[in-house]
Design a protein around this motif. Structure first.
Motif, PDB file in Angstrom:
ATOM      1  N   GLY A  48      39.919  29.345  34.683  1.00 28.90           N
ATOM      2  CA  GLY A  48      41.042  29.422  35.607  1.00 28.90           C
ATOM      3  C   GLY A  48      42.386  29.450  34.913  1.00 28.90           C
ATOM      4  N   VAL A  49      42.604  28.505  33.997  1.00 31.55           N
ATOM      5  CA  VAL A  49      43.928  28.434  33.362  1.00 31.55           C
ATOM      6  C   VAL A  49      44.136  29.567  32.366  1.00 31.55           C
ATOM      7  N   SER A  50      43.064  30.190  31.866  1.00 29.23           N
ATOM      8  CA  SER A  50      43.222  31.351  30.990  1.00 29.23           C
ATOM      9  C   SER A  50      43.622  32.592  31.780  1.00 29.23           C
ATOM     10  N   ALA A  51      43.249  32.623  33.049  1.00 29.96           N
ATOM     11  CA  ALA A  51      43.561  33.794  33.871  1.00 29.96           C
ATOM     12  C   ALA A  51      45.018  33.812  34.326  1.00 29.96           C
ATOM     13  N   VAL A  52      45.601  32.635  34.536  1.00 26.04           N
ATOM     14  CA  VAL A  52      46.967  32.571  35.087  1.00 26.04           C
ATOM     15  C   VAL A  52      47.993  33.278  34.201  1.00 26.04           C
ATOM     16  N   PRO A  53      48.035  33.023  32.870  1.00 24.62           N
ATOM     17  CA  PRO A  53      49.029  33.730  32.038  1.00 24.62           C
ATOM     18  C   PRO A  53      48.787  35.239  31.969  1.00 24.62           C
ATOM     19  N   PHE A  54      47.593  35.682  32.343  1.00 23.03           N
ATOM     20  CA  PHE A  54      47.307  37.119  32.390  1.00 23.03           C
ATOM     21  C   PHE A  54      47.824  37.732  33.687  1.00 23.03           C
ATOM     22  N   VAL A  55      47.647  37.031  34.791  1.00 20.35           N
ATOM     23  CA  VAL A  55      48.018  37.577  36.101  1.00 20.35           C
ATOM     24  C   VAL A  55      49.527  37.549  36.329  1.00 20.35           C
ATOM     25  N   VAL A  85      47.570  27.747  44.081  1.00 19.06           N
ATOM     26  CA  VAL A  85      47.654  28.107  45.505  1.00 19.06           C
ATOM     27  C   VAL A  85      49.096  28.420  45.889  1.00 19.06           C
ATOM     28  N   LEU A  86      50.018  27.606  45.411  1.00 18.67           N
ATOM     29  CA  LEU A  86      51.427  27.820  45.737  1.00 18.67           C
ATOM     30  C   LEU A  86      51.955  29.130  45.166  1.00 18.67           C
ATOM     31  N   MET A  87      51.324  29.640  44.112  1.00 20.60           N
ATOM     32  CA  MET A  87      51.757  30.914  43.547  1.00 20.60           C
ATOM     33  C   MET A  87      51.549  32.069  44.516  1.00 20.60           C
ATOM     34  N   THR A  88      50.632  31.912  45.462  1.00 20.53           N
ATOM     35  CA  THR A  88      50.417  32.983  46.446  1.00 20.53           C
ATOM     36  C   THR A  88      51.594  33.117  47.400  1.00 20.53           C
ATOM     37  N   GLY A  91      37.963  34.427  31.091  1.00 20.53           N
ATOM     38  CA  GLY A  91      39.067  34.152  31.996  1.00 20.53           C
ATOM     39  C   GLY A  91      39.826  35.405  32.377  1.00 20.53           C
ATOM     40  N   VAL A  92      40.196  36.194  31.381  1.00 22.30           N
ATOM     41  CA  VAL A  92      40.927  37.441  31.628  1.00 22.30           C
ATOM     42  C   VAL A  92      40.046  38.439  32.365  1.00 22.30           C
ATOM     43  N   ALA A  93      38.755  38.495  32.003  1.00 23.89           N
ATOM     44  CA  ALA A  93      37.839  39.449  32.633  1.00 23.89           C
ATOM     45  C   ALA A  93      37.706  39.176  34.133  1.00 23.89           C
ATOM     46  N   VAL A  94      37.548  37.913  34.501  1.00 17.29           N
ATOM     47  CA  VAL A  94      37.419  37.552  35.916  1.00 17.29           C
ATOM     48  C   VAL A  94      38.671  37.975  36.694  1.00 17.29           C
ATOM     49  N   ALA A  95      39.840  37.674  36.142  1.00 22.52           N
ATOM     50  CA  ALA A  95      41.087  38.043  36.814  1.00 22.52           C
ATOM     51  C   ALA A  95      41.224  39.556  36.940  1.00 22.52           C
ATOM     52  N   ALA A  96      40.862  40.285  35.878  1.00 24.14           N
ATOM     53  CA  ALA A  96      40.974  41.749  35.902  1.00 24.14           C
ATOM     54  C   ALA A  96      40.060  42.356  36.954  1.00 24.14           C
ATOM     55  N   VAL A  97      38.845  41.850  37.067  1.00 22.89           N
ATOM     56  CA  VAL A  97      37.898  42.367  38.062  1.00 22.89           C
ATOM     57  C   VAL A  97      38.414  42.122  39.475  1.00 22.89           C
ATOM     58  N   VAL A  98      38.950  40.926  39.728  1.00 21.55           N
ATOM     59  CA  VAL A  98      39.481  40.611  41.061  1.00 21.55           C
ATOM     60  C   VAL A  98      40.678  41.498  41.383  1.00 21.55           C
ATOM     61  N   LEU A  99      41.551  41.712  40.424  1.00 24.10           N
ATOM     62  CA  LEU A  99      42.722  42.566  40.662  1.00 24.10           C
ATOM     63  C   LEU A  99      42.305  43.977  41.046  1.00 24.10           C
ATOM     64  N   ARG A 100      41.310  44.520  40.351  1.00 21.70           N
ATOM     65  CA  ARG A 100      40.861  45.885  40.668  1.00 21.70           C
ATOM     66  C   ARG A 100      40.155  45.929  42.024  1.00 21.70           C
ATOM     67  N   ALA A 101      39.330  44.918  42.300  1.00 26.12           N
ATOM     68  CA  ALA A 101      38.589  44.905  43.561  1.00 26.12           C
ATOM     69  C   ALA A 101      39.522  44.782  44.760  1.00 26.12           C
ATOM     70  N   ALA A 102      40.623  44.040  44.584  1.00 23.48           N
ATOM     71  CA  ALA A 102      41.555  43.810  45.698  1.00 23.48           C
ATOM     72  C   ALA A 102      42.652  44.860  45.772  1.00 23.48           C
ATOM     73  N   PHE A 141      44.729  34.742  42.440  1.00 23.11           N
ATOM     74  CA  PHE A 141      45.116  33.328  42.473  1.00 23.11           C
ATOM     75  C   PHE A 141      44.137  32.509  43.327  1.00 23.11           C
ATOM     76  N   VAL A 142      43.642  33.101  44.409  1.00 21.26           N
ATOM     77  CA  VAL A 142      42.677  32.402  45.269  1.00 21.26           C
ATOM     78  C   VAL A 142      41.378  32.146  44.511  1.00 21.26           C
ATOM     79  N   VAL A 143      40.893  33.149  43.789  1.00 25.46           N
ATOM     80  CA  VAL A 143      39.662  32.985  43.011  1.00 25.46           C
ATOM     81  C   VAL A 143      39.848  31.910  41.942  1.00 25.46           C
TER      82      VAL A 143
END
Length: 476
Positions: free
Chosen positions: A286-293, A352-355, A415-426, A442-444
């Motif tokens: 989770g925390v690895s994905a935030v600086p990527f997103v 959550v607040l980032m949304t 971490g980055v991979a999970v965020a990247a997949v969610v970004l593309r899917a959404a 951010f929800v994931v």
């Protein structure tokens, strides 16, 4: 022996342990920085080497895969050759390879030297951390791990900004050349500080376990790297994932039965170690994905410049540093369970607040939120990393450290991979400039952090008590 002499010896031992931890933290920072900073320089590297910037991704993947597949053998090599010899050799290899990366005149050459650089990193950091864990003792473990944790907090945040400054002000070669002076200093310091330690017995090399672990971990890391690309090669990612999963399953079966496994799994029977690498892995994801997103949100959705986006994300780093002096006192005062619950819950709420962020959000509100997120990140990292070895006996430290390093490397990569997949899917859910895909990411991330928090709630109340100094001792 007089009390004054005893206190003097204790003071020298603590200073030596602290200096050693700082040295290893510095080498860890170099390794992590080189795992992420190339992404920022990819367009400049591509132009200079005559290839598309996306193709430079192979140099990033090669480095990360080499790290993942070779970490499992670091424990065996250390026990056989000796900690000082391996650590010094790893620094030399990593530093020399950095210089050769800067001198590369083609993508193939750059990738080859990145593999060599990954070889140095795979031996440098796990071996250095093992030496710190052995020398610190239980009374200094919390402080030592707190020092070792800061590179994992700082590197993903600082790398985009530092990479942009070096590329714009000088050239892409300097993202590698900066390692040369640091490597030279680390080599001299290591020769003085690192003890020469070997295993009590010489065990045979587990070739079957090594091959299966390398193929399994390599396959998973390749899949994660492919999934993070802008255009995903679906077939290649699927094949890499299937091969990785099957080989990891076969490796676990073998490692459980082998007399001298290359990767010992016994530490997973300990609650503290298991929590650190189950809920801890979710936390790291989770925390690895935030600086990527965040930089993508600021640039692609809000229209900010790369420098402005990178500067804003530095507030996460401010939170990391600002809370750092209080992480050890927090663990001493409250214990691991409340700190794990508090840090994971705070991290989840901040994400959550980032949304709710928009381009019109006052900058001070954004800055405060990022500082709080960074603080929770720092406390959680320290708690998970320290509790991992709370109940590990000194005789089992080598296999436990090797397993810990391997699992952390894989979790950080995903971490980055999970965020990247969610970004593309959404992406189809919002039009150009929409923040919907980022809100989905951010929800994931929040769900991952909430799951880590739940595991913290289920922890034993006295978990980690073996390395939690008494309040009276802490107050002296």
């Amino acid at each position: 022996m007089s009390e004054a002499t005893t206190q003097a010896q204790t003071g020298r031992r603590r200073r030596s342990a602290t200096a050693l931890a700082v040295l290893v933290a510095g080498t860890y920072f170099m390794e992590l920085l080189d795992g992420t900073i190339v992404s920022t320089a990819a367009p400049a590297i591509g132009r200079d080497l005559g290839v598309d910037s996306a193709a430079v991704g192979i140099a990033i993947t090669a480095y990360l895969v080499t790290l993942a597949v070779l970490i499992p053998v670091s424990g065996w090599v250390t026990d056989r050759v000796g900690s000082r010899t391996v650590f010094l050799g790893a620094i030399v290899v990593f530093t020399a390879a950095s210089g050769l990366c800067a001198a590369a005149d083609s993508l193939a050459t750059l990738t080859a030297w990145r593999v060599v650089q990954g070889l140095g990193g795979a031996l440098m950091v796990p071996v250095g951390r093992l030496v710190v864990l052995r020398s610190a003792g239980r009374d200094r473990l919390v402080t030592a791990i707190a020092i070792l944790t800061w590179p994992a907090l700082a590197a993903p945040i600082v790398a985009p900004f530092l990479g942009g400054v070096l590329v714009d002000a000088l050239s892409w070669h300097w993202i590698f050349l900066v390692n040369l002076p640091f490597g030279a200093v680390a080599l001299v310091a290591a020769a003085v500080l690192v003890p020469q330690e070997r295993g009590a017995e010489r065990v045979p090399f587990d070739w079957v376990g090594a091959v299966l672990a390398c193929l399994g971990l390599g396959g998973l890391v390749v899949m994660a790297s492919l999934l993070s690309l802008t255009h995903v090669p679906v077939v290649a990612a699927t094949v890499a994932g299937v091969v990785g999963a099957v080989c990891c399953w076969l490796a676990v079966r073998h490692l459980r039965r082998a007399d001298h496994p290359i990767l010992g799994l016994d530490a997973l029977r300990l609650e503290t170690f298991r929590v650190s690498h189950a809920g801890g892995s979710l936390f790291r994801l989770g925390v690895s994905a935030v600086p990527f997103v965040l930089p993508l949100l600021f640039q692609d959705a809000w229209g900010w410049s790369a420098v402005a986006a990178g500067s804003a994300v530095l507030f996460v780093f401010v939170g990391n540093l600002g809370i750092k002096p209080t992480t050890t006192p927090l663990l001493r005062a409250f214990g691991y369970r409340p700190v794990v619950i508090g840090s994971t819950a705070t991290a989840a709420v901040s994400v959550v607040l980032m949304t709710f962020l928009t381009p019109t959000t006052p900058f001070w509100v954004l800055a405060v939120l990022l500082v709080v997120s960074g603080a929770a990140r720092s406390v959680g990292f320290t708690a998970y990393n320290t509790i991992a070895f709370a109940d590990v006996e000194s005789t089992a430290m080598t296999p436990a450290n090797t397993l810990s390093s391997t699992l952390q490397q894989v979790a950080a990569g995903f971490g980055v991979a999970v965020a990247a997949v969610v970004l593309r899917a959404a992406a189809p859910l919002g039009g150009p400039g929409s923040s919907v895909p980022y809100d989905a990411a951010f929800v994931v991330v929040t769900v991952l952090l909430a799951a880590a928090c739940l595991e913290g709630v289920l922890m034993s109340r006295d978990a980690g008590s073996a390395v939690r100094p008494a309040r009276r001792a802490a107050a002296r």
